[in-house]
Design a protein around this motif. Structure first.
Motif, short mmCIF file in Angstrom:
data_model
loop_
_atom_site.label_atom_id
_atom_site.label_comp_id
_atom_site.label_asym_id
_atom_site.label_seq_id
_atom_site.Cartn_x
_atom_site.Cartn_y
_atom_site.Cartn_z
N CYS A 284 8.60 10.15 12.39
CA CYS A 284 8.01 11.47 12.53
C CYS A 284 6.49 11.32 12.46
O CYS A 284 5.97 10.28 12.05
CB CYS A 284 8.48 12.39 11.41
N PRO A 285 5.77 12.34 12.86
CA PRO A 285 4.30 12.26 12.71
C PRO A 285 3.92 11.96 11.26
O PRO A 285 4.53 12.49 10.33
CB PRO A 285 3.84 13.66 13.14
N PRO A 286 2.93 11.11 11.05
CA PRO A 286 2.55 10.72 9.67
C PRO A 286 1.90 11.88 8.92
O PRO A 286 1.32 12.79 9.51
CB PRO A 286 1.56 9.58 9.89
N MET A 287 2.01 11.80 7.59
CA MET A 287 1.35 12.80 6.74
C MET A 287 -0.16 12.63 6.78
O MET A 287 -0.66 11.51 7.02
CB MET A 287 1.84 12.66 5.30
N PRO A 288 -0.90 13.67 6.51
CA PRO A 288 -2.37 13.53 6.42
C PRO A 288 -2.79 12.56 5.32
O PRO A 288 -3.78 11.85 5.46
CB PRO A 288 -2.85 14.96 6.13
N GLU B 152 0.84 -1.20 0.00
CA GLU B 152 0.00 0.00 0.00
C GLU B 152 0.88 1.25 0.00
O GLU B 152 2.07 1.20 0.33
CB GLU B 152 -0.90 0.01 1.24
N ALA B 153 0.23 2.35 -0.36
CA ALA B 153 0.92 3.64 -0.29
C ALA B 153 1.13 4.01 1.18
O ALA B 153 0.34 3.63 2.06
CB ALA B 153 0.10 4.71 -1.00
N LEU B 154 2.20 4.74 1.45
CA LEU B 154 2.60 5.06 2.82
C LEU B 154 2.37 6.53 3.13
O LEU B 154 2.57 7.39 2.28
CB LEU B 154 4.08 4.73 3.02
N ASN B 155 1.99 6.77 4.38
CA ASN B 155 1.95 8.15 4.85
C ASN B 155 2.98 8.40 5.94
O ASN B 155 3.04 9.48 6.50
CB ASN B 155 0.55 8.51 5.36
N ASN B 156 3.78 7.38 6.25
CA ASN B 156 4.75 7.58 7.32
C ASN B 156 5.99 8.30 6.82
O ASN B 156 6.32 8.28 5.64
CB ASN B 156 5.10 6.26 8.04
N VAL B 157 6.67 8.95 7.77
CA VAL B 157 7.83 9.80 7.48
C VAL B 157 8.92 9.45 8.49
O VAL B 157 8.65 9.22 9.67
CB VAL B 157 7.45 11.30 7.60
N CYS C 195 2.71 20.04 4.35
CA CYS C 195 3.82 20.78 4.97
C CYS C 195 3.98 20.34 6.43
O CYS C 195 3.02 20.37 7.22
CB CYS C 195 3.56 22.28 4.90
N PHE C 196 5.22 19.94 6.76
CA PHE C 196 5.54 19.52 8.13
C PHE C 196 6.36 20.61 8.80
O PHE C 196 7.42 21.01 8.30
CB PHE C 196 6.32 18.21 8.11
N ASP C 197 5.86 21.11 9.93
CA ASP C 197 6.54 22.14 10.71
C ASP C 197 7.33 21.45 11.82
O ASP C 197 6.74 20.85 12.74
CB ASP C 197 5.53 23.12 11.29
#
Length: 616
Positions: free
Chosen positions: A423-427, A405-410, A460-462
């Protein structure tokens, strides 16, 4: 002989020219001036008057022609004062205007040039400038530079500038350097072609100049220090500079040095004045192409372990070879390549035998030109079709596909940790995103939510708040694009369109600039010396011409094709690193470092023409 002349044929006319006429005319006018015959005007320098002829002055000097014949002509005026010209110089100039001859010497050249420039005697000005240029040496070059600048002598100014830039090590050791003006130094020491063996040598010269008159010159120290390209100095040298008493006492200088450290650690973008090293310091910012898929003909694809570099400013068509990539990558594609602290990282990928990979390889080159490839800790989550970028001194990997599957993790990495941290996952989970950092923000641009659905926004990740936001200022509808940061703006390039989008993160605005000349899907994109380079990629037309290199100049908003890669590639890496300068060696295709891969590696998808088999 007379008989031959008598037998010549009859002519209807004869054009006769007396080649000595002009010279004789000048000699005659000069004789008339000396004999005071028909003189109708006087030039005065100090207490000395020189009778002369209006017509000769007007014919010889555009200044006098405008004065005597223009709309503001002074017909009744019989005497004209040249207040800033001495009588001996005026005598020489009058002789020149009457005869076209003048002997230039070291004693009279500057006075003659100044007055000739005032009277618009252009050819005489050029002759004087050429004479002065031939007298240049270490002792007079800075004085000559000031003289040429003050009197608008462009040719002499350029010649003097070239001389100083080429000979600064010797010129800066002369007493004349210590007497140079601040404006001179500011205009010269920031030049790319300044000849210094080390930026440390330039710093020492600046400190010698400031120390010569600390009271009046310490106010210029900050501005001059910015002209030293500090990030390209070893950390030990930066520490030595920090310990200098004048530097330590100047808060602005301390800030500049702190920023140099931040640039070296990729914590902040390089400012314009530091964006590339000077070639004289034996360092050069080069384009590096590595890896990728090589397609020499339709239906025949190969993965490449080859690794090339070139200096785009002087030898783009002369690619040289780096050491080959690790053999373990021979069957790996769809990894991402990025530069972090001047090292090259090859991250993740898909292997035809092992499947999804989490391997991370690092390429380093030291000042002794030793090249090494080494493994660093593997990713927490294996992936391919991901993006990577640098922000706030950390290397980030975002999104991609893990085989299911596609990933949202960073994940992020720092050499100080020597491990990857979540890091916190992407939306939104995306594959094929374009990733770039700006200060302490990471931008994950576009990408694919599925084979048929593109994610159109920017995530965008702050780093300060450890939170994500979605930016909808710019809408995208493609995959296979790349992003780079140039002059505090994010450029999004490539994909199935030749459009180039720009996002300004400071002002949250977007706009388009000139489109690329060709289409580049899964190409390499990087910034080098203030310009953007795009190399290779699928052009959606054929598999023969994937080796073109385009360059974008933001000053003119234009793209140009400036050369070709050694082999046609896509899914390759293109980065810029600073490396020791060395003579180029001709690069060639080495079949021992090219490996056959199956047709599954050739994947076109959403809005990208006829798709081949998807390896997922």
């Amino acid at each position: 002989m007379d008989d031959l002349l008598d037998k010549q044929e009859k002519r209807e006319y004869c054009d006769y020219e007396d080649c000595a006429w002009v010279e004789n005319l000048g000699v005659s006018f000069q004789a008339m001036r000396q004999a005071l015959e028909l003189t109708d005007m006087k030039l005065r320098a100090g207490d000395t008057e020189f009778p002369c002829h209006r017509v000769v002055l007007a014919a010889s000097s555009p200044f006098f022609r405008a004065l005597l014949t223009g709309p503001m002509k002074e017909e009744s005026r019989t005497t004209f004062d040249l207040q800033d010209t001495c009588s001996s110089t005026l005598s020489l100039l009058l002789d020149f205007m009457y005869t076209g001859k003048l002997r230039i010497t070291e004693e009279n050249v500057q006075d003659v040039l100044v007055s000739a420039n005032y009277l618009l005697l252009g050819r005489l000005v050029d002759a004087c400038s050429d004479f002065l240029r031939r007298q240049l040496d270490f002792q007079n070059c800075f004085e000559m530079y000031s003289f040429a600048d003050a009197h608008g002598c462009e040719e002499l100014l350029r010649a003097t500038q070239r001389y100083i830039l080429r000979n600064l090590p010797e010129a800066s050791s002369s007493p004349a350097f210590l007497e140079a003006g601040f404006e001179q130094l500011r205009s010269l020491l920031g030049e790319d072609n300044l000849n210094v063996s080390s930026e440390m040598d330039l710093f020492r010269s600046i400190m010698d100049w400031v120390s010569h008159d600390v009271q009046d010159r310490s106010c210029h120290l900050l501005e001059l220090l910015r002209l030293v390209r500090l990030p390209y100095l070893p950390t030990d040298n930066l520490n030595l500079i920090s310990n200098d008493k004048l530097i330590a006492a100047n808060p602005g200088c301390k800030t500049v040095l702190h920023n140099a450290h931040l640039c070296k650690e990729d914590l902040i973008p390089y400012p314009i004045e530091w964006r590339s090293p000077r070639s004289s310091t034996n360092q050069v910012e080069v384009l590096v192409v590595l890896g990728g898929v090589h397609s020499s003909q339709l239906g025949n694809s190969s993965s490449s372990l080859q690794h090339y570099w070139c200096d785009p400013r002087s030898q783009l068509l002369s690619w040289s070879k780096h050491s080959a990539m690790p053999h373990m990558l021979r069957n790996t594609v769809m990894y991402d390549v990025t530069k972090f602290r001047n090292d090259i990282y090859v991250i993740g990928g898909f292997d035809g035998e092992q499947g999804t990979l989490g391997h991370v390889w690092r390429y380093q080159i030291d000042n002794d030109q030793r090249e090494t490839w080494g493994r660093v800790p593997a990713l927490i989550t294996s992936r391919y079709q991901h993006g990577s970028g640098v922000a706030g001194g950390h290397l980030f990997v975002a999104g991609g596909y893990d085989g299911r599957e596609a990933l949202n993790n960073v994940e992020c990495f720092s050499p100080g940790w020597e491990r990857w941290q979540p890091c916190p996952p992407m939306p939104e989970a995306v594959t094929f995103p374009a990733v770039v950092g700006y200060h302490k923000r990471l931008f994950v641009i576009g990408g694919m939510k599925s084979d048929s659905c593109a994610f159109p926004w920017i995530q965008c990740f702050d780093m300060a708040t450890q939170s994500w936001s979605i930016i909808k200022t710019l809408e995208l509808k493609s995959k296979g694009s790349k992003s780079v940061l140039l002059n505090d703006a994010i450029y999004i390039i490539g994909g199935p369109s030749n459009q180039v989008h720009v996002y300004d993160p400071e002002n949250d605005v977007s706009f388009d600039v000139a489109p690329t000349l060709d289409i580049h899907v899964c190409a390499g994109v990087t910034v080098n010396n203030g310009k953007i380079y795009v190399a290779g990629g699928d052009n959606l037309k054929d598999r023969q011409n994937w080796n073109s290199v385009e360059c974008y100049d933001p000053a003119s908003n234009t793209w140009s094709i400036i050369g070709k890669m050694v082999i046609p590639l896509y899914w390759h890496g293109l980065v810029s690193i600073v490396r020791p300068n060395m003579p180029p060696m001709k690069a060639y295709l080495d079949s021992t470092n090219v490996y056959e891969v199956g047709p599954s590696m050739m994947f076109r998808g959403f809005q990208e023409g006829p798709p081949d088999h998807d390896p997922r």
